[in-house]
Motif scaffolding. Structure first.
Motif, PDB file in Angstrom:
ATOM      1  N   LEU A   1       0.738   8.929  -4.733  1.00 56.44           N
ATOM      2  CA  LEU A   1      -0.191  10.011  -4.396  1.00 56.44           C
ATOM      3  C   LEU A   1       0.551  11.173  -3.742  1.00 56.44           C
ATOM      4  O   LEU A   1       0.266  12.338  -4.037  1.00 56.44           O
ATOM      5  CB  LEU A   1      -1.268   9.489  -3.455  1.00 56.44           C
ATOM      6  CG  LEU A   1      -2.304   8.532  -4.053  1.00 56.44           C
ATOM      7  CD1 LEU A   1      -3.190   7.966  -2.946  1.00 56.44           C
ATOM      8  CD2 LEU A   1      -3.145   9.234  -5.102  1.00 56.44           C
ATOM      9  N   ARG A   2       1.496  10.854  -2.863  1.00 52.15           N
ATOM     10  CA  ARG A   2       2.251  11.908  -2.178  1.00 52.15           C
ATOM     11  C   ARG A   2       3.066  12.726  -3.180  1.00 52.15           C
ATOM     12  O   ARG A   2       3.120  13.955  -3.100  1.00 52.15           O
ATOM     13  CB  ARG A   2       3.171  11.286  -1.128  1.00 52.15           C
ATOM     14  CG  ARG A   2       3.911  12.313  -0.282  1.00 52.15           C
ATOM     15  CD  ARG A   2       4.818  11.649   0.726  1.00 52.15           C
ATOM     16  NE  ARG A   2       4.068  10.849   1.682  1.00 52.15           N
ATOM     17  CZ  ARG A   2       4.135   9.532   1.774  1.00 52.15           C
ATOM     18  NH1 ARG A   2       4.893   8.836   0.946  1.00 52.15           N
ATOM     19  NH2 ARG A   2       3.425   8.887   2.680  1.00 52.15           N
ATOM     20  N   ASP A   3       3.702  12.033  -4.136  1.00 57.09           N
ATOM     21  CA  ASP A   3       4.499  12.734  -5.150  1.00 57.09           C
ATOM     22  C   ASP A   3       3.608  13.617  -6.025  1.00 57.09           C
ATOM     23  O   ASP A   3       3.980  14.751  -6.355  1.00 57.09           O
ATOM     24  CB  ASP A   3       5.248  11.720  -6.019  1.00 57.09           C
ATOM     25  CG  ASP A   3       6.366  11.020  -5.260  1.00 57.09           C
ATOM     26  OD1 ASP A   3       6.753  11.521  -4.192  1.00 57.09           O
ATOM     27  OD2 ASP A   3       6.835   9.974  -5.739  1.00 57.09           O
ATOM     28  N   ARG A   4       2.451  13.101  -6.403  1.00 59.49           N
ATOM     29  CA  ARG A   4       1.535  13.898  -7.219  1.00 59.49           C
ATOM     30  C   ARG A   4       1.073  15.141  -6.464  1.00 59.49           C
ATOM     31  O   ARG A   4       0.982  16.231  -7.036  1.00 59.49           O
ATOM     32  CB  ARG A   4       0.321  13.052  -7.610  1.00 59.49           C
ATOM     33  CG  ARG A   4       0.611  11.966  -8.637  1.00 59.49           C
ATOM     34  CD  ARG A   4      -0.643  11.133  -8.880  1.00 59.49           C
ATOM     35  NE  ARG A   4      -0.404  10.076  -9.845  1.00 59.49           N
ATOM     36  CZ  ARG A   4      -1.300   9.142 -10.150  1.00 59.49           C
ATOM     37  NH1 ARG A   4      -2.495   9.155  -9.558  1.00 59.49           N
ATOM     38  NH2 ARG A   4      -1.019   8.212 -11.038  1.00 59.49           N
ATOM     39  N   HIS A   5       0.793  14.947  -5.174  1.00 58.25           N
ATOM     40  CA  HIS A   5       0.349  16.079  -4.358  1.00 58.25           C
ATOM     41  C   HIS A   5       1.437  17.149  -4.269  1.00 58.25           C
ATOM     42  O   HIS A   5       1.153  18.348  -4.354  1.00 58.25           O
ATOM     43  CB  HIS A   5      -0.028  15.582  -2.969  1.00 58.25           C
ATOM     44  CG  HIS A   5      -0.473  16.645  -2.028  1.00 58.25           C
ATOM     45  ND1 HIS A   5      -1.645  17.359  -2.228  1.00 58.25           N
ATOM     46  CD2 HIS A   5       0.080  17.144  -0.896  1.00 58.25           C
ATOM     47  CE1 HIS A   5      -1.795  18.242  -1.262  1.00 58.25           C
ATOM     48  NE2 HIS A   5      -0.754  18.144  -0.444  1.00 58.25           N
ATOM     49  N   ALA A   6       2.675  16.689  -4.103  1.00 62.17           N
ATOM     50  CA  ALA A   6       3.782  17.643  -4.009  1.00 62.17           C
ATOM     51  C   ALA A   6       3.954  18.414  -5.314  1.00 62.17           C
ATOM     52  O   ALA A   6       4.208  19.631  -5.305  1.00 62.17           O
ATOM     53  CB  ALA A   6       5.082  16.895  -3.660  1.00 62.17           C
ATOM     54  N   ILE A   7       3.795  17.741  -6.436  1.00 66.75           N
ATOM     55  CA  ILE A   7       3.916  18.398  -7.742  1.00 66.75           C
ATOM     56  C   ILE A   7       2.788  19.415  -7.924  1.00 66.75           C
ATOM     57  O   ILE A   7       3.002  20.535  -8.398  1.00 66.75           O
ATOM     58  CB  ILE A   7       3.886  17.358  -8.879  1.00 66.75           C
ATOM     59  CG1 ILE A   7       5.157  16.505  -8.826  1.00 66.75           C
ATOM     60  CG2 ILE A   7       3.747  18.032 -10.238  1.00 66.75           C
ATOM     61  CD1 ILE A   7       5.138  15.316  -9.768  1.00 66.75           C
ATOM     62  N   ASP A   8       1.572  19.008  -7.515  1.00 60.23           N
ATOM     63  CA  ASP A   8       0.425  19.908  -7.638  1.00 60.23           C
ATOM     64  C   ASP A   8       0.623  21.170  -6.792  1.00 60.23           C
ATOM     65  O   ASP A   8       0.338  22.281  -7.226  1.00 60.23           O
ATOM     66  CB  ASP A   8      -0.861  19.201  -7.222  1.00 60.23           C
ATOM     67  CG  ASP A   8      -1.295  18.145  -8.233  1.00 60.23           C
ATOM     68  OD1 ASP A   8      -0.753  18.167  -9.349  1.00 60.23           O
ATOM     69  OD2 ASP A   8      -2.164  17.335  -7.907  1.00 60.23           O
TER      70      ASP A   8
ATOM     71  N   LEU B   1       0.829  -1.202   0.000  1.00 65.01           N
ATOM     72  CA  LEU B   1       0.000   0.000   0.000  1.00 65.01           C
ATOM     73  C   LEU B   1       0.867   1.256   0.000  1.00 65.01           C
ATOM     74  O   LEU B   1       0.540   2.245  -0.652  1.00 65.01           O
ATOM     75  CB  LEU B   1      -0.910  -0.010   1.227  1.00 65.01           C
ATOM     76  CG  LEU B   1      -1.767   1.242   1.452  1.00 65.01           C
ATOM     77  CD1 LEU B   1      -2.755   1.428   0.314  1.00 65.01           C
ATOM     78  CD2 LEU B   1      -2.487   1.141   2.788  1.00 65.01           C
ATOM     79  N   SER B   2       1.979   1.217   0.714  1.00 63.34           N
ATOM     80  CA  SER B   2       2.860   2.388   0.800  1.00 63.34           C
ATOM     81  C   SER B   2       3.396   2.795  -0.570  1.00 63.34           C
ATOM     82  O   SER B   2       3.691   3.976  -0.792  1.00 63.34           O
ATOM     83  CB  SER B   2       4.020   2.103   1.753  1.00 63.34           C
ATOM     84  OG  SER B   2       4.770   0.977   1.323  1.00 63.34           O
ATOM     85  N   ASP B   3       3.522   1.854  -1.493  1.00 68.19           N
ATOM     86  CA  ASP B   3       4.002   2.193  -2.841  1.00 68.19           C
ATOM     87  C   ASP B   3       2.977   3.045  -3.582  1.00 68.19           C
ATOM     88  O   ASP B   3       3.331   4.004  -4.271  1.00 68.19           O
ATOM     89  CB  ASP B   3       4.298   0.918  -3.636  1.00 68.19           C
ATOM     90  CG  ASP B   3       5.448   0.128  -3.049  1.00 68.19           C
ATOM     91  OD1 ASP B   3       6.539   0.709  -2.864  1.00 68.19           O
ATOM     92  OD2 ASP B   3       5.256  -1.053  -2.756  1.00 68.19           O
ATOM     93  N   ALA B   4       1.701   2.703  -3.432  1.00 67.45           N
ATOM     94  CA  ALA B   4       0.648   3.499  -4.059  1.00 67.45           C
ATOM     95  C   ALA B   4       0.519   4.860  -3.367  1.00 67.45           C
ATOM     96  O   ALA B   4       0.325   5.885  -4.030  1.00 67.45           O
ATOM     97  CB  ALA B   4      -0.684   2.753  -4.014  1.00 67.45           C
ATOM     98  N   VAL B   5       0.649   4.852  -2.035  1.00 66.90           N
ATOM     99  CA  VAL B   5       0.567   6.109  -1.291  1.00 66.90           C
ATOM    100  C   VAL B   5       1.706   7.043  -1.688  1.00 66.90           C
ATOM    101  O   VAL B   5       1.530   8.259  -1.795  1.00 66.90           O
ATOM    102  CB  VAL B   5       0.594   5.838   0.227  1.00 66.90           C
ATOM    103  CG1 VAL B   5       0.733   7.131   1.008  1.00 66.90           C
ATOM    104  CG2 VAL B   5      -0.672   5.105   0.642  1.00 66.90           C
TER     105      VAL B   5
END
Length: 209
Positions: A195-202, A188-192
């Motif tokens: 999401l964390r990287d996408r959030h940081a980019i956004d 699960l941490s791999d998928a999270v």
């Protein structure tokens, strides 16, 4: 934290000791509170095993040195005042001397992370009679098909059933998704992390996803 940063900490506030809060790096449960002096912090950073200054014995103490229940260091950071440490670690066994996971009996943890760890255990051990074992035995294709079916059931529940039904179907989908990730050697941490990287980019670009 790096060894070079040790001298930047506020050692003079509490007679050369800093409280160190230890948290499970996987599920964020608080495991214990100890105290570090300069030596304990340096040893922790050098060895990767969390060490403390024992106030009762007045000496360096590495957690697990007698029990084998080590705390493997993942990360370590100071708070905004540089007088408290947050230690993220992976416990090799019970942290509490009473044999409990945590010194705080009711310390909350991330349930999804706990469930993911249980799914990983099922994948390793394959206990007889376990539904999760049957899913793994069916292979990636079988689990993927089950995830597809659960996704459809979630969509149908969303438009045609009540909230309880939708939550039940959503829970089924999440569980089977955990199994599918694990069947592919992922967690699960791999998928999270994605999401964390996408959030940081956004956030960096000012885009609201």
């Amino acid at each position: 934290m790096t060894p070079e940063q040790i001298d930047t900490l506020a050692w003079d506030k509490q007679a050369g000791l800093l409280p160190a809060i230890v948290q499970d790096a996987d599920n964020r449960r608080v495991l214990m509170l100890g105290y570090m002096d300069r030596e304990a912090l340096a040893v922790t950073l050098a060895t990767g095993r969390v060490s403390f200054h024992s106030r009762s014995r007045q000496r360096l103490w590495t957690k697990g040195e007698t029990s084998g229940d080590w705390l493997q260091l993942v990360s370590l950071e100071a708070d905004c005042d540089n007088d408290t440490l947050l230690v993220q670690a992976l416990p090799a066994g019970p942290t509490c001397h009473l044999g409990r996971v945590s010194c705080f009996a009711d310390a909350p943890a991330d349930f999804l992370a706990q469930l993911d760890a249980l799914v990983a255990q099922r994948e390793r051990e394959r206990p007889n009679g376990s539904y999760t074992t049957r899913l793994f035995d069916g292979g990636v294709r079988g689990v993927a098909q089950k995830v597809g079916e659960e996704g459809v059931e979630v969509a149908l529940a969303a438009v045609a059933q009540d909230d309880a039904a939708l939550c039940g179907e959503a829970a089924d989908l999440v569980f089977h998704l955990l199994v599918l990730l694990r069947a592919r050697g992922l967690a699960l941490s791999d998928a999270v992390a994605v999401l964390r990287d996408r959030h940081a980019i956004d956030r960096a670009s000012g885009v609201a996803r």
